[in-house]
Design a protein around this motif. Sequence first.
Motif, PDB file in Angstrom:
ATOM      1  N   TYR A 204       0.830  -1.208   0.000  1.00 17.02           N
ATOM      2  CA  TYR A 204       0.000   0.000   0.000  1.00 17.02           C
ATOM      3  C   TYR A 204       0.862   1.255   0.000  1.00 17.02           C
ATOM      4  O   TYR A 204       0.591   2.219  -0.736  1.00 17.02           O
ATOM      5  CB  TYR A 204      -0.920   0.014   1.223  1.00 17.02           C
ATOM      6  N   ASN A 205       1.910   1.257   0.813  1.00 16.26           N
ATOM      7  CA  ASN A 205       2.788   2.427   0.886  1.00 16.26           C
ATOM      8  C   ASN A 205       3.417   2.735  -0.470  1.00 16.26           C
ATOM      9  O   ASN A 205       3.589   3.904  -0.841  1.00 16.26           O
ATOM     10  CB  ASN A 205       3.877   2.210   1.929  1.00 16.26           C
ATOM     11  N   LEU A 206       3.763   1.679  -1.202  1.00 15.22           N
ATOM     12  CA  LEU A 206       4.311   1.888  -2.541  1.00 15.22           C
ATOM     13  C   LEU A 206       3.270   2.525  -3.460  1.00 15.22           C
ATOM     14  O   LEU A 206       3.584   3.418  -4.253  1.00 15.22           O
ATOM     15  CB  LEU A 206       4.783   0.557  -3.131  1.00 15.22           C
ATOM     16  N   GLY A 207       2.031   2.042  -3.349  1.00 11.33           N
ATOM     17  CA  GLY A 207       0.965   2.618  -4.156  1.00 11.33           C
ATOM     18  C   GLY A 207       0.765   4.090  -3.840  1.00 11.33           C
ATOM     19  O   GLY A 207       0.597   4.915  -4.747  1.00 11.33           O
TER      20      GLY A 207
ATOM     21  N   ASN B 123       3.695  10.737  -6.611  1.00 14.82           N
ATOM     22  CA  ASN B 123       4.672  11.130  -7.613  1.00 14.82           C
ATOM     23  C   ASN B 123       4.083  11.153  -9.022  1.00 14.82           C
ATOM     24  O   ASN B 123       4.818  11.285 -10.010  1.00 14.82           O
ATOM     25  CB  ASN B 123       5.884  10.191  -7.568  1.00 14.82           C
ATOM     26  N   GLY B 124       2.766  11.017  -9.110  1.00 15.22           N
ATOM     27  CA  GLY B 124       2.087  11.125 -10.395  1.00 15.22           C
ATOM     28  C   GLY B 124       2.104   9.876 -11.246  1.00 15.22           C
ATOM     29  O   GLY B 124       1.652   9.910 -12.393  1.00 15.22           O
ATOM     30  N   ASN B 125       2.612   8.759 -10.692  1.00 14.68           N
ATOM     31  CA  ASN B 125       2.663   7.501 -11.448  1.00 14.68           C
ATOM     32  C   ASN B 125       1.406   6.679 -11.147  1.00 14.68           C
ATOM     33  O   ASN B 125       1.455   5.675 -10.423  1.00 14.68           O
ATOM     34  CB  ASN B 125       3.924   6.722 -11.087  1.00 14.68           C
ATOM     35  N   ILE B 126       0.279   7.127 -11.678  1.00 19.91           N
ATOM     36  CA  ILE B 126      -1.006   6.557 -11.314  1.00 19.91           C
ATOM     37  C   ILE B 126      -1.122   5.088 -11.716  1.00 19.91           C
ATOM     38  O   ILE B 126      -1.632   4.261 -10.946  1.00 19.91           O
ATOM     39  CB  ILE B 126      -2.154   7.366 -11.943  1.00 19.91           C
TER      40      ILE B 126
ATOM     41  N   LYS C 297     -11.205   2.356  -4.205  1.00 21.94           N
ATOM     42  CA  LYS C 297     -12.569   2.886  -4.157  1.00 21.94           C
ATOM     43  C   LYS C 297     -12.596   4.351  -4.578  1.00 21.94           C
ATOM     44  O   LYS C 297     -13.472   4.780  -5.340  1.00 21.94           O
ATOM     45  CB  LYS C 297     -13.132   2.735  -2.741  1.00 21.94           C
ATOM     46  N   THR C 298     -11.632   5.124  -4.091  1.00 23.96           N
ATOM     47  CA  THR C 298     -11.528   6.518  -4.490  1.00 23.96           C
ATOM     48  C   THR C 298     -11.266   6.636  -5.990  1.00 23.96           C
ATOM     49  O   THR C 298     -11.841   7.497  -6.677  1.00 23.96           O
ATOM     50  CB  THR C 298     -10.401   7.217  -3.711  1.00 23.96           C
ATOM     51  N   GLY C 299     -10.407   5.746  -6.490  1.00 22.58           N
ATOM     52  CA  GLY C 299     -10.138   5.732  -7.928  1.00 22.58           C
ATOM     53  C   GLY C 299     -11.370   5.413  -8.745  1.00 22.58           C
ATOM     54  O   GLY C 299     -11.586   5.976  -9.824  1.00 22.58           O
ATOM     55  N   PHE C 300     -12.182   4.525  -8.231  1.00 19.55           N
ATOM     56  CA  PHE C 300     -13.440   4.189  -8.908  1.00 19.55           C
ATOM     57  C   PHE C 300     -14.372   5.404  -8.940  1.00 19.55           C
ATOM     58  O   PHE C 300     -14.989   5.706  -9.975  1.00 19.55           O
ATOM     59  CB  PHE C 300     -14.108   3.011  -8.191  1.00 19.55           C
ATOM     60  N   LYS C 301     -14.472   6.114  -7.833  1.00 20.10           N
ATOM     61  CA  LYS C 301     -15.352   7.279  -7.754  1.00 20.10           C
ATOM     62  C   LYS C 301     -14.903   8.400  -8.677  1.00 20.10           C
ATOM     63  O   LYS C 301     -15.730   9.182  -9.167  1.00 20.10           O
ATOM     64  CB  LYS C 301     -15.423   7.789  -6.317  1.00 20.10           C
ATOM     65  N   THR C 302     -13.594   8.488  -8.909  1.00 27.65           N
ATOM     66  CA  THR C 302     -13.072   9.562  -9.755  1.00 27.65           C
ATOM     67  C   THR C 302     -12.864   9.128 -11.200  1.00 27.65           C
ATOM     68  O   THR C 302     -12.350   9.902 -12.007  1.00 27.65           O
ATOM     69  CB  THR C 302     -11.742  10.084  -9.187  1.00 27.65           C
ATOM     70  N   GLY C 303     -13.241   7.881 -11.506  1.00 25.31           N
ATOM     71  CA  GLY C 303     -13.157   7.420 -12.886  1.00 25.31           C
ATOM     72  C   GLY C 303     -11.845   6.799 -13.283  1.00 25.31           C
ATOM     73  O   GLY C 303     -11.651   6.462 -14.459  1.00 25.31           O
ATOM     74  N   LEU C 304     -10.915   6.626 -12.341  1.00 29.26           N
ATOM     75  CA  LEU C 304      -9.627   6.009 -12.650  1.00 29.26           C
ATOM     76  C   LEU C 304      -9.697   4.493 -12.684  1.00 29.26           C
ATOM     77  O   LEU C 304      -8.839   3.842 -13.285  1.00 29.26           O
ATOM     78  CB  LEU C 304      -8.577   6.450 -11.631  1.00 29.26           C
TER      79      LEU C 304
END
Length: 239
Positions: A114-117, A123-126, A149-156
């Motif tokens: 998780y920390n790596l993610g 650092n912008g490496n989505i 979950k946040t990525g899902f909500k924002t369309g990522l």
Amino acid sequence: PMDEVGGKLFQKCPFCREEPAEMQEEIESNLMKRIEKNDPVAMYQMAGFRAQEKNYSGAFEYFSKAAELGHAEAHYELSMFYKAPHWVGVEQDEKKFAYHSEQAAIGGHPVARYNLGYYESNNGNIERAMKHLFIGAKLGEDNSLEMIKTGFKTGLVSKEDFAAALRAHQAAVDATKSPQREEASVARQIFHNFDATSSGDAETRERIMRATFSRMSPDARRRAVQNARDGTFRKNYDF
């Protein structure tokens, strides 16, 4: 392996097959014998003792030795040293934080994954961040799932990928569930909470206890209460 001493069962040391030492001096003496044989687990345990004594330089030294021998948990601890080192005496180093997080993640450490993610996201490496987070979720790591979950909500993250992450996370959580694991986990939390608030008032301690026990199943809660009464928490679990 287990052994019966004084009518009670105790877990034997997996290395020497003897009963656990009662005194701190004996424990550390046994650990040193294993350390001299380059046992990374013993090094990691010794680092834990040094940290408990607030001897953080000593802890850092033994974590480093264990990490050199491939101990994943030690790599994770070192990553935290380099992330927030103001109380340790080492310089903050993002590259070393990332390196030790990666080594810990390769060794299967879910929080390091998780920390790596989180690191890659900052650092912008989505794309790289999401790969780490999906692996973390598959390991049952809660924060990884929350970021997905946040990525899902924002369309990522697509609906299908989010659903797959949910299923994988739940499967990992279910695979590690057992009454004994639950009781041990909450028992550790109870003692850590009381250690942290030993000088607090009774109302604060009661609130913490209630919050901790609310996480337990009814059966585990009953056993925990009984163990607290007869003082077997610290005997049965490695605090």
